[in-house]
Design a protein around this motif. Structure first.
Motif, short mmCIF file in Angstrom:
data_model
loop_
_atom_site.label_atom_id
_atom_site.label_comp_id
_atom_site.label_asym_id
_atom_site.label_seq_id
_atom_site.Cartn_x
_atom_site.Cartn_y
_atom_site.Cartn_z
N ALA A 1 18.58 4.82 35.08
CA ALA A 1 16.85 4.92 34.86
C ALA A 1 16.43 3.43 35.06
CB ALA A 1 16.68 5.44 33.69
N PRO A 2 16.88 2.36 34.13
CA PRO A 2 16.29 1.12 34.42
C PRO A 2 16.71 0.47 35.61
CG PRO A 2 18.01 1.21 32.60
CD PRO A 2 17.83 2.46 32.98
N TYR A 3 17.71 0.70 36.08
CA TYR A 3 18.47 0.08 37.25
C TYR A 3 17.47 0.62 38.44
CZ TYR A 3 21.50 -1.10 41.15
OH TYR A 3 21.93 -1.65 42.52
N LEU B 1 14.42 1.94 38.37
CA LEU B 1 13.08 1.78 38.02
C LEU B 1 12.86 0.33 38.55
CD1 LEU B 1 11.62 3.25 34.96
CD2 LEU B 1 11.28 3.98 37.11
N ASN B 2 13.67 -0.74 38.59
CA ASN B 2 13.61 -1.97 38.92
C ASN B 2 13.48 -2.10 40.60
OD1 ASN B 2 14.12 -3.20 36.40
ND2 ASN B 2 16.43 -3.45 36.70
N LYS C 1 14.78 3.47 26.24
CA LYS C 1 14.98 2.36 27.13
C LYS C 1 14.27 2.00 28.00
CE LYS C 1 19.59 0.97 28.61
NZ LYS C 1 21.10 1.32 28.77
N ILE C 2 13.36 2.70 28.60
CA ILE C 2 12.32 2.22 29.75
C ILE C 2 10.91 2.36 29.39
CG2 ILE C 2 13.87 3.12 31.63
CD1 ILE C 2 12.01 5.58 31.56
N ASP C 3 10.98 2.48 28.00
CA ASP C 3 9.43 2.35 27.32
C ASP C 3 8.64 1.34 27.93
OD1 ASP C 3 7.85 4.11 25.78
OD2 ASP C 3 8.26 2.76 24.05
N HIS D 1 9.19 -0.53 30.40
CA HIS D 1 9.44 -0.83 31.92
C HIS D 1 8.07 -0.91 32.71
CE1 HIS D 1 10.92 -1.28 35.98
NE2 HIS D 1 12.36 -1.42 35.46
N ARG E 1 7.37 2.09 34.48
CA ARG E 1 7.67 3.61 33.60
C ARG E 1 6.85 4.53 34.21
NH1 ARG E 1 8.01 7.83 31.96
NH2 ARG E 1 7.99 8.51 29.84
N TYR F 1 8.34 7.28 36.42
CA TYR F 1 9.35 8.19 35.99
C TYR F 1 8.89 9.44 35.33
CZ TYR F 1 14.24 8.57 33.65
OH TYR F 1 15.44 8.89 33.32
#
Lengths: 279, 279
Positions: free
Chosen positions: B76-78, B80-81, B101-103, B105, B108, B111
């Motif tokens: 997910a974070p990978y 979204l980057n 974890k992506i709150d 980002h 966000r 997602y």
């Protein structure tokens, strides 16, 4: 041939449907202490006539017992006292206590202990199904104690139901059914109680219920009139399997609590071996 | 529109079948770290092309995550980057940890956390089914955190899957799934372990297994790769429901041990209320 069915519910009614379809019975006599079930059995055409037990015994060649097992425990010696050349077929789910009770009865040979491994979570005459038994197993229990002709007549009914015959002694039967039938009902009852309890504080909980939940909980619709006596009659085996099942659940719980994910993975992988049994 | 599916198993493969049937996707890109699954996905015609993750992100308008939940936590974070106007749809079974974890980002909003309440006990590309999702619920979790256009695009895929939409926050979702999905799997795993253990000393035990047993144990065929991470991600809720479930089983056990058959009858009767939920 006149055949009496004592207890016209899911099992008795489904037997009746096949006995009629195949014309195996000339007359199907229904016996049931519940008047509502008596009326339904006639209305649904499951039986030709309702009689009391004594009349039914005097008129029938075969008497099939499909009541809850606590009633069979009382009915078995009572009926054996009155039969001559008739055949009594007991289709209940537990056997040790019942067979122990009639062990020394002079008419023991007329009694055939059988357990059709088939059913649904529904009960009563309206739950009866034409193909309930097709291709399922009929377990004969201590068949060596039945007279040859009595067994042969019972087995011809097994053929009418299109079932396969297998043989066991009473100890094996009651223990095996505890492991592959009785415990499944207990896990479903407990699962239903768990989630119904939570629903009180979380109204929407069942919105997410899918086919997996339904599959594991559907047996919780089963009748307490049928199942309380089964657990009572098979108490020791059921307690043994319940203890073992709680131990397995506690082990899964402990692995998760300790964050032992490798151990949890291994247990799930091990349980997958059930694929070998269930296709 | 190009759509990438990351993790081509039961869920990802079944989504792919519908995206193709309805021509919603111009190209379906498959991403899977397992080479056997890559080949199967192409052979079965589930995806048009296999790419690595970075290629897939650069070419797809929608990226659907259908891997085990521990992998989603990393993906997910990978992803979204790397996204700009793309939409990332997470179809995993647990949400709190991932969304936490992506709150913060910056992407966000791209997602969309969704959980299709559908599945079977089988896994891998060959388990994919055309109508797996039809008429089932798609649960959107914390949908208010997704950009309007991202949510709308995800919801048009929910329409393609012929699912109904429902909305929850992450806390509700993870707790409710523990009660109506995760516990069902644990009871099945435990039941399989219980009976497989007994089989070692009683070889014939499965001869008596009928449809009731099959129904309560079939989920024990489920993949440990999928389920260990779910229990890990939803540990606290799963421990709570496991404790409650063991308590209910222990209560049934104690009633039977004390021969309190009236109490046992009442518990079974109470569990029958599940009829209200499961038709």
């Amino acid at each position: 041939m006149n055949i009496a069915i004592v207890g016209i519910g899911l099992i008795g009614g489904s037997v009746a449907i096949r006995l009629r379809e195949t014309k195996f019975a000339d007359k199907i006599i229904g016996v049931d202490k519940n008047e509502v079930n008596q009326k339904k059995a006639i209305q649904l055409g499951l039986v030709d006539e309702i009689m009391n037990l004594d009349e039914a015994i005097s008129q029938a060649k075969v008497i099939i017992l499909t009541t809850p097992v606590d009633a069979i425990l009382e009915l078995a010696p009572y009926i054996l006292n009155k039969v001559k050349d008739q055949v009594v077929i007991d289709m209940g789910s537990t056997k040790i206590n019942i067979l122990h009770k009639i062990d020394d009865h002079p008419n023991r040979g007329r009694y055939v202990a059988a357990h059709p491994m088939a059913g649904t979570e529904y009960s009563g005459p309206e739950a009866a199904l034409p193909n309930l038994f097709k291709d399922k197993n009929m377990v004969y229990v201590d068949a060596f104690n039945s007279d040859e002709d009595a067994f042969e007549l019972a087995d011809s009914i097994t053929d009418v139901l299109e079932m396969k015959s297998i043989f066991m002694n009473a100890e094996e039967h009651d223990m095996h059914t505890a492991y592959v039938s009785h415990i499944s009902h207990l896990t479903s009852f407990a699962l239903a109680l768990t989630v119904l309890e939570k629903e009180k504080s979380q109204g929407r909980i069942f919105e997410l219920a899918g086919s997996g939940f339904e599959s594991t909980v559907r047996l919780a619709k089963s009748s307490p009139d049928m199942w309380t006596p089964i657990f009572k009659q098979n108490r020791e085996n059921v307690l043994e399997v319940l203890k073992e099942h709680i131990k397995q659940l506690q082990n899964l719980h402990d692995k998760l609590e300790k964050e032992d994910y490798e151990g949890l993975y291994k247990l799930i992988k091990k349980s997958n071996k059930i694929k070998r049994i269930i296709k």
